[in-house]
Scaffold this motif. Sequence first.
Motif, PDB file in Angstrom:
ATOM      1  N   THR A  73       0.708  -1.207  -0.007  1.00  0.00           N
ATOM      2  CA  THR A  73       0.064   0.111   0.003  1.00  0.00           C
ATOM      3  C   THR A  73       1.018   1.355  -0.073  1.00  0.00           C
ATOM      4  N   ALA A  74       2.106   1.147   0.683  1.00  0.00           N
ATOM      5  CA  ALA A  74       2.793   2.469   0.638  1.00  0.00           C
ATOM      6  C   ALA A  74       3.536   2.546  -0.538  1.00  0.00           C
ATOM      7  N   LEU A  75       3.901   1.643  -1.369  1.00  0.00           N
ATOM      8  CA  LEU A  75       4.459   1.760  -2.728  1.00  0.00           C
ATOM      9  C   LEU A  75       3.446   2.460  -3.547  1.00  0.00           C
ATOM     10  N   VAL A  76       2.104   1.664  -3.583  1.00  0.00           N
ATOM     11  CA  VAL A  76       1.179   2.302  -4.460  1.00  0.00           C
ATOM     12  C   VAL A  76       0.970   3.898  -4.221  1.00  0.00           C
ATOM     13  N   TRP A  77       0.761   4.028  -2.991  1.00  0.00           N
ATOM     14  CA  TRP A  77       0.447   5.559  -2.669  1.00  0.00           C
ATOM     15  C   TRP A  77       1.594   6.430  -3.013  1.00  0.00           C
ATOM     16  N   ALA A  78       2.750   5.762  -2.564  1.00  0.00           N
ATOM     17  CA  ALA A  78       3.896   6.627  -3.074  1.00  0.00           C
ATOM     18  C   ALA A  78       3.909   7.139  -4.522  1.00  0.00           C
ATOM     19  N   LEU A  80      21.101  10.314 -10.040  1.00  0.00           N
ATOM     20  CA  LEU A  80      21.531  10.835  -8.679  1.00  0.00           C
ATOM     21  C   LEU A  80      21.369   9.659  -7.873  1.00  0.00           C
ATOM     22  N   ILE A  81      20.091   9.019  -7.733  1.00  0.00           N
ATOM     23  CA  ILE A  81      19.867   8.073  -6.753  1.00  0.00           C
ATOM     24  C   ILE A  81      20.913   6.780  -6.981  1.00  0.00           C
ATOM     25  N   ALA A  82      21.044   6.601  -8.306  1.00  0.00           N
ATOM     26  CA  ALA A  82      21.947   5.182  -8.683  1.00  0.00           C
ATOM     27  C   ALA A  82      23.338   5.407  -8.358  1.00  0.00           C
ATOM     28  N   ILE A  83      23.806   6.669  -7.994  1.00  0.00           N
ATOM     29  CA  ILE A  83      25.024   6.810  -7.559  1.00  0.00           C
ATOM     30  C   ILE A  83      25.410   6.014  -6.438  1.00  0.00           C
ATOM     31  N   PRO A  84      24.784   6.319  -5.439  1.00  0.00           N
ATOM     32  CA  PRO A  84      24.919   5.330  -4.069  1.00  0.00           C
ATOM     33  C   PRO A  84      24.278   4.124  -3.978  1.00  0.00           C
ATOM     34  N   PHE A  85      22.994   3.659  -4.924  1.00  0.00           N
ATOM     35  CA  PHE A  85      22.275   2.848  -4.834  1.00  0.00           C
ATOM     36  C   PHE A  85      22.227   2.460  -6.250  1.00  0.00           C
ATOM     37  N   PRO A  86      23.202   1.731  -7.022  1.00  0.00           N
ATOM     38  CA  PRO A  86      22.866   1.218  -8.437  1.00  0.00           C
ATOM     39  C   PRO A  86      22.037   0.018  -8.398  1.00  0.00           C
ATOM     40  N   HIS A  87      21.568  -0.640  -7.264  1.00  0.00           N
ATOM     41  CA  HIS A  87      20.509  -1.771  -7.298  1.00  0.00           C
ATOM     42  C   HIS A  87      19.049  -1.095  -7.863  1.00  0.00           C
ATOM     43  N   ARG A 131      20.680  -3.988   7.809  1.00  0.00           N
ATOM     44  CA  ARG A 131      20.766  -2.669   7.472  1.00  0.00           C
ATOM     45  C   ARG A 131      20.728  -2.328   5.912  1.00  0.00           C
ATOM     46  N   GLU A 132      21.659  -3.123   5.316  1.00  0.00           N
ATOM     47  CA  GLU A 132      21.463  -2.980   3.884  1.00  0.00           C
ATOM     48  C   GLU A 132      20.068  -3.250   3.225  1.00  0.00           C
ATOM     49  N   ILE A 133      19.589  -4.209   3.759  1.00  0.00           N
ATOM     50  CA  ILE A 133      18.171  -4.525   3.374  1.00  0.00           C
ATOM     51  C   ILE A 133      17.230  -3.328   3.453  1.00  0.00           C
ATOM     52  N   ILE A 134      17.120  -2.839   4.499  1.00  0.00           N
ATOM     53  CA  ILE A 134      16.122  -1.525   4.872  1.00  0.00           C
ATOM     54  C   ILE A 134      16.422  -0.512   3.958  1.00  0.00           C
ATOM     55  N   ILE A 135      17.734  -0.060   3.865  1.00  0.00           N
ATOM     56  CA  ILE A 135      18.191   1.169   3.080  1.00  0.00           C
ATOM     57  C   ILE A 135      17.660   0.743   1.618  1.00  0.00           C
ATOM     58  N   PHE A 136      18.055  -0.509   1.028  1.00  0.00           N
ATOM     59  CA  PHE A 136      17.669  -0.912  -0.299  1.00  0.00           C
ATOM     60  C   PHE A 136      16.111  -0.876  -0.588  1.00  0.00           C
ATOM     61  N   ALA A 137      15.479  -1.329   0.295  1.00  0.00           N
ATOM     62  CA  ALA A 137      13.831  -1.169   0.016  1.00  0.00           C
ATOM     63  C   ALA A 137      13.567   0.081   0.040  1.00  0.00           C
ATOM     64  N   LEU A 138      13.938   1.302   0.884  1.00  0.00           N
ATOM     65  CA  LEU A 138      13.522   2.454   0.959  1.00  0.00           C
ATOM     66  C   LEU A 138      14.059   3.072  -0.467  1.00  0.00           C
ATOM     67  N   ALA A 139      15.169   2.786  -0.738  1.00  0.00           N
ATOM     68  CA  ALA A 139      15.548   3.390  -2.137  1.00  0.00           C
ATOM     69  C   ALA A 139      14.682   2.918  -3.259  1.00  0.00           C
ATOM     70  N   LYS A 140      14.390   1.717  -3.212  1.00  0.00           N
ATOM     71  CA  LYS A 140      13.437   1.224  -4.396  1.00  0.00           C
ATOM     72  C   LYS A 140      12.294   1.777  -4.479  1.00  0.00           C
ATOM     73  N   ALA A 164      12.515   5.277  -5.690  1.00  0.00           N
ATOM     74  CA  ALA A 164      13.116   5.175  -7.297  1.00  0.00           C
ATOM     75  C   ALA A 164      11.741   4.717  -8.171  1.00  0.00           C
ATOM     76  N   VAL A 165      11.196   3.812  -7.754  1.00  0.00           N
ATOM     77  CA  VAL A 165       9.849   3.459  -8.446  1.00  0.00           C
ATOM     78  C   VAL A 165       8.853   4.473  -8.294  1.00  0.00           C
ATOM     79  N   ALA A 166       8.552   5.333  -7.374  1.00  0.00           N
ATOM     80  CA  ALA A 166       7.756   6.469  -7.427  1.00  0.00           C
ATOM     81  C   ALA A 166       8.026   7.656  -8.129  1.00  0.00           C
ATOM     82  N   ILE A 167       9.421   7.684  -8.582  1.00  0.00           N
ATOM     83  CA  ILE A 167      10.001   8.878  -9.319  1.00  0.00           C
ATOM     84  C   ILE A 167       9.657   8.158 -10.696  1.00  0.00           C
ATOM     85  N   THR A 168      10.199   6.926 -11.137  1.00  0.00           N
ATOM     86  CA  THR A 168      10.055   6.276 -12.372  1.00  0.00           C
ATOM     87  C   THR A 168       8.570   6.357 -12.785  1.00  0.00           C
TER      88      THR A 168
END
Length: 556
Positions: free
Chosen positions: A256-261, A293-300, A320-329, A332-336
């Motif tokens: 739901t958070a992803l959809v509304w984002a 710009l986001i892909a520079i630190p988070f190319p995933h 810690r890596e998982i949480i950061i990756f999930a938030l960045a994803k 990124a999806v919301a921007i795309t």
Amino acid sequence: MQMGAHFSRAMYFLQTQGPSKMQFWLLALLIGIAAGFAALLFRLGIDGLQRAAYGIDDQALKSEAHRLPWWWLVAVPTLGGLAVGLILDRFTTDARARTVSDVIEGAALEGGRVETKEGLASAAASLITLGTGGSSGREGPVVHLAGVVSTWFAMRINASPMTGRELLGCAVSGAVAASFNAPIAGALFAHEVILRHFSAHAFAPIAISAVAGTVINRQAFGGATEFSLPREPGLSFYVELPAFMLLGLVSALVATALVWAIIKTDRAATAAFAQTGWPRWLRPALAGMLLGLIAIPFPHIIGVGYQTTFAALNGSLELREIIIFALAKIVAVAITLGGRMGGGVFSPALVLGALIGLAYGMIASSALPDLSSGTTIYAMAGMGAVAAAILGAPISTALIIFEMTGDFQTGIAVMTAVSLSSALASRLLHRSFFLTQLELRGIHVAEGPQVWLPQKMRINSLMRAPDAENAPAPDLVRNLALSGRTLVDGATLDLALSEFERIGGAFLPVIRPPEPRDPDTIGPPAPPEIIGTLYHVDALRALNHALAEAAAEEHG
């Protein structure tokens, strides 16, 4: 010459009488092959463009992108977004890439047809998006591209709405099966998501198309599953099931958070461009720059993201890596998608679900290590639960997870998480991301045919002409019109039924408002023209007939 005559005769019978059962099955095979090749070419096109842009494919982007100059990571998606913006601005009316929600609308309201010119432009835009760093998926463009294929066939044979919808289901099943090597899920996805009912009449041809699409995939990729999983201990069944139920609820909240984002980002960008007056073709370019710009630190975040999904399913990430990756994803999806770059939401849901499931599994395993089956099962269950909540398709999503991983042993865990996530998400959304999109556009498909059918039907074909033998007396019609109890030319059946409910009576006049006149004209305004009369019983009879046809399509 004789072959041409036979072909012309066959086409004549198809256009005038519709296909027989054997002809329809042959059409299903041809459509499955065509949609399968379209999906295959789309996938290969993404891979080729990604290799040309980054020198590496999606399977290695996360680990190898750091070798690229930072300015290249920004420039590629920015230029890609600019190309996307120019294509959509030129070939669509609203500069928006078409996706699964438009296919659902076509199935419900347009007799199984979708926009062809806009669909081809959207496919090109989405291919560029995914090949140049957009953080979305390929299933949405592939499904709409399949709709373009079926529309071409439907137009050639002058297919009825029922036949058009079934052809659309065939094309979608073939494309999904070819895209993910998932024949069972492809067939069920067409029923569950696109047609939104299970039709015994259409099941065989849809299955034929799914098989055709799968054969094409396996000829190209050898039949390998998308993900291979490490072997871990089996599910601790009764003891561990509550943990998967809770994971389902957590996954619904994440979905739901992803959809509304996505929706909020789209609204904010639309409002910003309206205020600034910037050209709409610039919007995807700005989105691409932000992604770079986001892909520079988070190319995933670049592309479909299967390497990240594979890493999560193998448990090779830290918490810690998982949480950061999930938030960045999510960002990124919301921007795309909010930036109107194109692409689908299924693959991002898989990435996000696998990350959330792995994080949940790590926490659960550390709390109760003796009762845990291992983190891989949780990652797989989370992947299915988030995707099912977003797609609103628990059956086909569970099956596509099994077919993509080749692991049916963890079926109970996945189905438990999927069922709970779907149940909660359907309350938080309009049943799915796609139906929520349609609802926000004022298209109420989610409530079923009893709601959207009256919105589609126009009263002009139902009204009685003023000079008809069964028309009411002209004086009665004129008096009703003078009292303001009228329906306007071109009104839909749902508005007419609402007026009958509010006003009552056996019939209402249908009027055509007068043409706007010059403000300097002297004299009273011209009265509206009475063009017919709509009887309440005629409106109810038409609605009943349409609902009966819808039921016959589902249960025939």
